[in-house]
Write a protein that holds these residues in place. Sequence first.
Motif, PDB file in Angstrom:
ATOM      1  N   MET A   1      -3.929 -33.227  16.058  1.00  0.00           N
ATOM      2  CA  MET A   1      -2.559 -32.466  15.847  1.00  0.00           C
ATOM      3  C   MET A   1      -2.948 -31.462  14.933  1.00  0.00           C
ATOM      4  SD  MET A   1       1.109 -33.920  14.879  1.00  0.00           S
ATOM      5  CE  MET A   1       2.405 -32.733  14.572  1.00  0.00           C
ATOM      6  N   GLU A   2      -3.610 -31.622  13.820  1.00  0.00           N
ATOM      7  CA  GLU A   2      -3.965 -30.733  12.719  1.00  0.00           C
ATOM      8  C   GLU A   2      -4.836 -29.601  13.574  1.00  0.00           C
ATOM      9  OE1 GLU A   2      -5.317 -32.514   9.383  1.00  0.00           O
ATOM     10  OE2 GLU A   2      -3.540 -33.766   9.102  1.00  0.00           O
ATOM     11  N   GLY A   3      -5.819 -29.764  14.101  1.00  0.00           N
ATOM     12  CA  GLY A   3      -6.688 -28.937  14.798  1.00  0.00           C
ATOM     13  C   GLY A   3      -5.855 -28.112  15.730  1.00  0.00           C
ATOM     14  N   LEU A   4      -5.037 -28.383  16.519  1.00  0.00           N
ATOM     15  CA  LEU A   4      -4.041 -27.743  17.230  1.00  0.00           C
ATOM     16  C   LEU A   4      -3.083 -26.671  16.489  1.00  0.00           C
ATOM     17  CD1 LEU A   4      -2.894 -30.216  19.906  1.00  0.00           C
ATOM     18  CD2 LEU A   4      -4.348 -28.043  20.390  1.00  0.00           C
ATOM     19  N   GLU A   5      -2.722 -27.292  15.201  1.00  0.00           N
ATOM     20  CA  GLU A   5      -1.886 -26.522  14.438  1.00  0.00           C
ATOM     21  C   GLU A   5      -2.710 -25.182  13.903  1.00  0.00           C
ATOM     22  OE1 GLU A   5       0.054 -28.888  11.324  1.00  0.00           O
ATOM     23  OE2 GLU A   5       0.705 -30.256  12.923  1.00  0.00           O
ATOM     24  N   VAL A   6      -4.175 -25.625  13.553  1.00  0.00           N
ATOM     25  CA  VAL A   6      -4.708 -24.619  12.957  1.00  0.00           C
ATOM     26  C   VAL A   6      -4.882 -23.609  14.142  1.00  0.00           C
ATOM     27  CG1 VAL A   6      -7.060 -24.027  12.161  1.00  0.00           C
ATOM     28  CG2 VAL A   6      -5.714 -26.105  11.084  1.00  0.00           C
ATOM     29  N   GLU A   7      -5.258 -23.825  15.291  1.00  0.00           N
ATOM     30  CA  GLU A   7      -5.641 -22.941  16.329  1.00  0.00           C
ATOM     31  C   GLU A   7      -4.382 -22.120  16.531  1.00  0.00           C
ATOM     32  OE1 GLU A   7      -6.932 -25.338  19.434  1.00  0.00           O
ATOM     33  OE2 GLU A   7      -8.660 -25.962  18.683  1.00  0.00           O
ATOM     34  N   ILE A   8      -3.115 -22.823  16.540  1.00  0.00           N
ATOM     35  CA  ILE A   8      -1.825 -22.063  17.374  1.00  0.00           C
ATOM     36  C   ILE A   8      -1.529 -21.101  16.076  1.00  0.00           C
ATOM     37  CG2 ILE A   8       0.466 -22.329  17.358  1.00  0.00           C
ATOM     38  CD1 ILE A   8      -0.426 -25.170  18.905  1.00  0.00           C
ATOM     39  N   LEU A   9      -1.601 -21.541  14.806  1.00  0.00           N
ATOM     40  CA  LEU A   9      -1.226 -20.644  13.704  1.00  0.00           C
ATOM     41  C   LEU A   9      -2.165 -19.467  13.642  1.00  0.00           C
ATOM     42  CD1 LEU A   9      -0.117 -23.336  11.224  1.00  0.00           C
ATOM     43  CD2 LEU A   9       1.159 -21.746  12.147  1.00  0.00           C
ATOM     44  N   GLY A  10      -3.441 -19.709  14.025  1.00  0.00           N
ATOM     45  CA  GLY A  10      -4.545 -18.790  13.812  1.00  0.00           C
ATOM     46  C   GLY A  10      -4.032 -17.410  14.882  1.00  0.00           C
ATOM     47  N   LYS A  11      -3.731 -18.023  15.948  1.00  0.00           N
ATOM     48  CA  LYS A  11      -3.092 -17.105  16.946  1.00  0.00           C
ATOM     49  C   LYS A  11      -1.891 -16.238  16.351  1.00  0.00           C
ATOM     50  CE  LYS A  11      -4.668 -19.410  21.203  1.00  0.00           C
ATOM     51  NZ  LYS A  11      -4.286 -19.908  22.345  1.00  0.00           N
TER      52      LYS A  11
ATOM     53  N   SER B   1      -1.834 -15.110  13.256  1.00  0.00           N
ATOM     54  CA  SER B   1      -2.369 -14.524  11.818  1.00  0.00           C
ATOM     55  C   SER B   1      -1.874 -15.501  10.714  1.00  0.00           C
ATOM     56  CB  SER B   1      -1.827 -13.178  12.078  1.00  0.00           C
ATOM     57  OG  SER B   1      -2.713 -12.301  13.115  1.00  0.00           O
ATOM     58  N   ILE B   2      -1.717 -16.798  10.927  1.00  0.00           N
ATOM     59  CA  ILE B   2      -1.319 -17.695   9.911  1.00  0.00           C
ATOM     60  C   ILE B   2      -2.605 -18.408   9.686  1.00  0.00           C
ATOM     61  CG2 ILE B   2       0.320 -19.512   9.046  1.00  0.00           C
ATOM     62  CD1 ILE B   2       2.411 -18.290  10.696  1.00  0.00           C
ATOM     63  N   SER B   3      -3.134 -18.278   7.969  1.00  0.00           N
ATOM     64  CA  SER B   3      -4.205 -19.099   7.797  1.00  0.00           C
ATOM     65  C   SER B   3      -3.987 -20.738   7.601  1.00  0.00           C
ATOM     66  CB  SER B   3      -4.640 -18.574   6.347  1.00  0.00           C
ATOM     67  OG  SER B   3      -3.831 -19.038   5.367  1.00  0.00           O
ATOM     68  N   ASN B   4      -5.345 -21.184   7.874  1.00  0.00           N
ATOM     69  CA  ASN B   4      -5.116 -22.840   7.951  1.00  0.00           C
ATOM     70  C   ASN B   4      -4.247 -23.318   6.771  1.00  0.00           C
ATOM     71  OD1 ASN B   4      -5.844 -25.459   7.818  1.00  0.00           O
ATOM     72  ND2 ASN B   4      -7.769 -25.371   8.188  1.00  0.00           N
ATOM     73  N   PRO B   5      -3.289 -24.173   7.127  1.00  0.00           N
ATOM     74  CA  PRO B   5      -2.702 -24.527   6.087  1.00  0.00           C
ATOM     75  C   PRO B   5      -3.080 -25.819   5.327  1.00  0.00           C
ATOM     76  CG  PRO B   5      -1.569 -25.214   8.148  1.00  0.00           C
ATOM     77  CD  PRO B   5      -2.752 -24.589   8.607  1.00  0.00           C
ATOM     78  N   TYR B   6      -4.252 -26.408   5.901  1.00  0.00           N
ATOM     79  CA  TYR B   6      -4.568 -27.581   5.394  1.00  0.00           C
ATOM     80  C   TYR B   6      -5.893 -27.437   4.203  1.00  0.00           C
ATOM     81  CZ  TYR B   6      -1.672 -29.859   9.128  1.00  0.00           C
ATOM     82  OH  TYR B   6      -0.656 -29.955   9.808  1.00  0.00           O
ATOM     83  N   ILE B   7      -6.127 -26.122   4.419  1.00  0.00           N
ATOM     84  CA  ILE B   7      -7.315 -25.727   3.193  1.00  0.00           C
ATOM     85  C   ILE B   7      -6.578 -25.796   1.773  1.00  0.00           C
ATOM     86  CG2 ILE B   7      -8.788 -24.037   2.291  1.00  0.00           C
ATOM     87  CD1 ILE B   7      -9.210 -23.097   5.086  1.00  0.00           C
TER      88      ILE B   7
END
Length: 163
Positions: A145-155, A157-163
């Motif tokens: 789920m987190e991997g999908l969130e990061v990929e979708i947010l990247g599309k 232009s929102i940076s990885n929220p888990y960093i």
Amino acid sequence: MNVDLVIEDERWAALDLGLLAGQAAQIVADHLALTPPDGQGFEISLLACDDARIAALNADFRDKPLPTNVLSWPSEDRAPDKPGGAPRPPSDPELGDIAIAYETCQREAVAQDKKFPAHVTHLLVHGMLHLLGYDHIDDKDAALMEGLEVEILGKMSISNPYI
């Protein structure tokens, strides 16, 4: 993507939440290559509320009488058969309901030094994935789920929220 938006807390009016939610939901659907079963489009309901309202919902549905950032109620069970597996595709164009709480979202955005619209978008994506059967109960599911969130947010232009 059709978003039925109910604004209970007027502070949400400063953010074009309907547009933001529609864009986020459409990018989620596109990223997962989902096709609406009716050919017309998917639908979600979004309640933009405050901490008191979401705490009441959290108590009613999860026996946790505390505010949270986002809650979701899928219209059907789409959970995968095994941990880390992909959920079943929607058989109904109505995906379900999401509630999001202003104060908690605002507080988290400030504490995490994130822009409010970006944090809200992340939570909308998170809620959408829950509607589609994704969860984070165990480590495999959380990683997916987190991997999908990061990929979708990247599309978006929102940076990885888990960093």
